[in-house]
Design an enzyme around this catalytic site. Structure first.
Site, short mmCIF file in Angstrom:
data_model
loop_
_atom_site.label_atom_id
_atom_site.label_comp_id
_atom_site.label_asym_id
_atom_site.label_seq_id
_atom_site.Cartn_x
_atom_site.Cartn_y
_atom_site.Cartn_z
N ASP A 121 1.63 -5.74 -1.19
CA ASP A 121 1.39 -4.37 -1.62
C ASP A 121 0.37 -5.39 -2.21
O ASP A 121 -0.50 -6.06 -1.98
CB ASP A 121 2.66 -4.29 -2.41
CG ASP A 121 2.36 -2.49 -3.08
OD1 ASP A 121 1.41 -2.41 -3.57
OD2 ASP A 121 2.99 -2.29 -2.33
N ALA A 155 13.01 1.23 -2.25
CA ALA A 155 12.79 -0.65 -3.36
C ALA A 155 10.79 -0.34 -3.71
O ALA A 155 9.84 -0.67 -2.70
CB ALA A 155 13.63 -1.79 -2.35
N LYS A 156 10.74 -1.08 -4.21
CA LYS A 156 9.69 -1.77 -4.37
C LYS A 156 9.92 -3.03 -5.55
O LYS A 156 10.85 -2.75 -7.12
CB LYS A 156 8.65 -0.55 -5.65
CG LYS A 156 7.16 -1.21 -5.89
CD LYS A 156 6.73 -1.05 -4.28
CE LYS A 156 6.03 0.21 -4.07
NZ LYS A 156 5.25 0.29 -2.54
N GLY A 157 9.14 -3.34 -5.88
CA GLY A 157 8.51 -4.48 -6.80
C GLY A 157 7.49 -5.16 -7.30
O GLY A 157 6.18 -4.99 -6.75
#
Length: 442
Positions: free
Chosen positions: A172, A131-133
């Site tokens: 991040d 996942a990434k956001g």
């Protein structure tokens, strides 16, 4: 249908155009993380006898959440930002990946980066998917209070999509342990109980793991060290240049220097410092301790970030941002080995140049996987409510990185492929096997 040929015309056209551009030594006008991730998927799939239906499924995220995030500024005005959470694949476990605050955050970038997280977790054999956001915002424009309000509101907007057994965010670009503490607190307050396992990368005082902040850089150093040894070099005769002296580049540079390597150049956003006789990396402030302080260090020479990439060194570690090694500068790179510290620093066109020139590139999904690996350790600690010592974290990380390195090296040798291909082959074999075992829900 061939595994590397998607059946929708738009994707086929994109892949064909990109391949033509790469073969011609040209750079596509823009290469998004999604385009790069898909291209790497197709290339790795060509080496395996995979069910093309599995490849087709892996081209797409399972879901993408787009939310609006209204935030009251300190002056009383309200600004509405856009936030995303892309969830790529969960066949091997809960989604896992960072949250970034950056002006250039987009849906496609989050999807592409979530794909990389899927591969990264599979390479490390962790029970997670990708996942990434993030939020499209410049965090430097926010006060601490504004950043906290943004984080808490964003948490609320995606709260039903995350959780310790569903999707576990982490820091991040533009976020840090404090951001994760706010996220965890906002989530816990809404759930009515303290749930530290909803995020990783938190401060240890609220359930974070010792060693998490330096883990990506530590893994880069471990993999660089192993590659140097594999190539038959003496590490004490090895010169290293590191672009980016932040949470990845600084620990990598310092650990390599401690191992005997000669780190001759490091940089931050303002430029690079260079000393052919070697820098004292422990005396240079990291970005976290003193932002943008590299250029204040007394060094014989200063360079631009672009010039650092073209230094005559043994090892180049791009550890800042993506897409810095391109068709435009790949022929000018004089390093004998590239170890990727940042996510996606090398475009497909640059990869083709390095392949032609015989310059090995050890990919990000292996080299910087220490971050997600120690995040896994943190998740285990939170579930068991038992903290590990820093020594145990370092020992466990060393063991996991060496195990992954050995598996990738075996594929590299047995198939006579590039290091990137070998890492993707390891990942895809595991993901495809999991999909085959679980089947497709009707």
């Amino acid at each position: 249908m061939h595994a590397s040929e998607p059946d929708d015309s738009e994707s086929s056209r994109d892949a064909a155009d990109a391949t033509t551009a790469t073969d011609a030594g040209l750079e596509p006008p823009t290469e998004s993380a999604l385009e790069t991730a898909r291209r790497q998927l197709y290339r790795a799939a060509d080496h395996l006898d995979l069910d093309p239906n599995v490849v087709e499924r892996l081209r797409h995220p399972e879901s993408v959440h787009e939310v609006t995030v209204p935030v009251e500024r300190d002056d009383g005005s309200v600004v509405v930002y856009t936030g995303y959470r892309a969830q790529h694949d969960s066949v091997r476990g809960p989604y896992k990946g960072g949250l970034r605050y950056h002006p250039d955050v987009t849906r496609d970038e989050c999807v592409g980066l979530s794909m990389w997280m899927t591969w990264k977790c599979a390479v490390m054999d962790l029970p997670f998917g990708g996942a990434k956001g993030g939020v499209a915002v410049n965090p430097k424009d926010l006060s601490r209070d504004e950043k906290e309000r943004l984080t808490r509101r964003f948490t609320q907007e995606i709260r039903t999509s995350v959780g310790p057994t569903k999707d576990i965010p982490a820091p991040d670009m533009g976020t840090d342990p404090q951001t994760m503490a706010w996220f965890m607190d906002a989530y816990s307050m809404q759930e009515g109980e303290t749930i530290p396992g909803v995020v990783t990368g938190k401060p240890p005082i609220v359930g974070g793991s010792k060693g998490r902040d330096t883990a990506p850089g530590r893994s880069v150093a471990i993999i660089a060290r192993e590659t140097i040894d594999y190539l038959g070099w003496d590490i004490e005769d090895t010169t290293v240049a590191v672009q980016g002296f932040g949470s990845v580049g600084a620990p990598a540079a310092r650990l390599l220097e401690s191992a005997g390597a000669n780190v001759v150049a490091v940089s931050d956003v303002n430029g690079a410092i260079y000393d052919p006789d070697g820098l004292d990396t422990h005396a240079i402030p990291t970005h976290e301790s003193e932002p943008e302080a590299v250029m204040k260090y007394d060094a014989p020479e200063t360079l631009s970030n672009e010039e650092l990439l073209e230094l005559d060194v043994d090892v180049l570690i791009p550890a800042a941002v993506g897409n810095v090694l391109t068709a435009e500068n790949a022929n000018d790179v004089r390093a004998n080995l590239i170890v990727e510290g940042a996510n996606g620093p090398t475009t497909s066109a640059a990869d083709a140049v390095f392949e032609r020139r015989g310059i090995p590139v050890v990919p990000d999904i292996l080299a910087n996987a220490g971050g997600v690996t120690v995040s896994y350790f943190e998740w285990l600690q939170d579930i068991n409510r038992r903290a590990w010592s820093l020594e145990r974290v370092h020992d466990e990380l060393e063991s996991e990185m060496l195990r992954a390195w050995n598996v990738v090296r075996d594929e590299y040798e047995s198939r006579d492929v590039l290091w990137r291909d070998a890492a993707y082959i390891v990942a895809l074999k595991r993901i495809a096997a999991a999909h085959d075992a679980r089947g497709l829900w009707p």
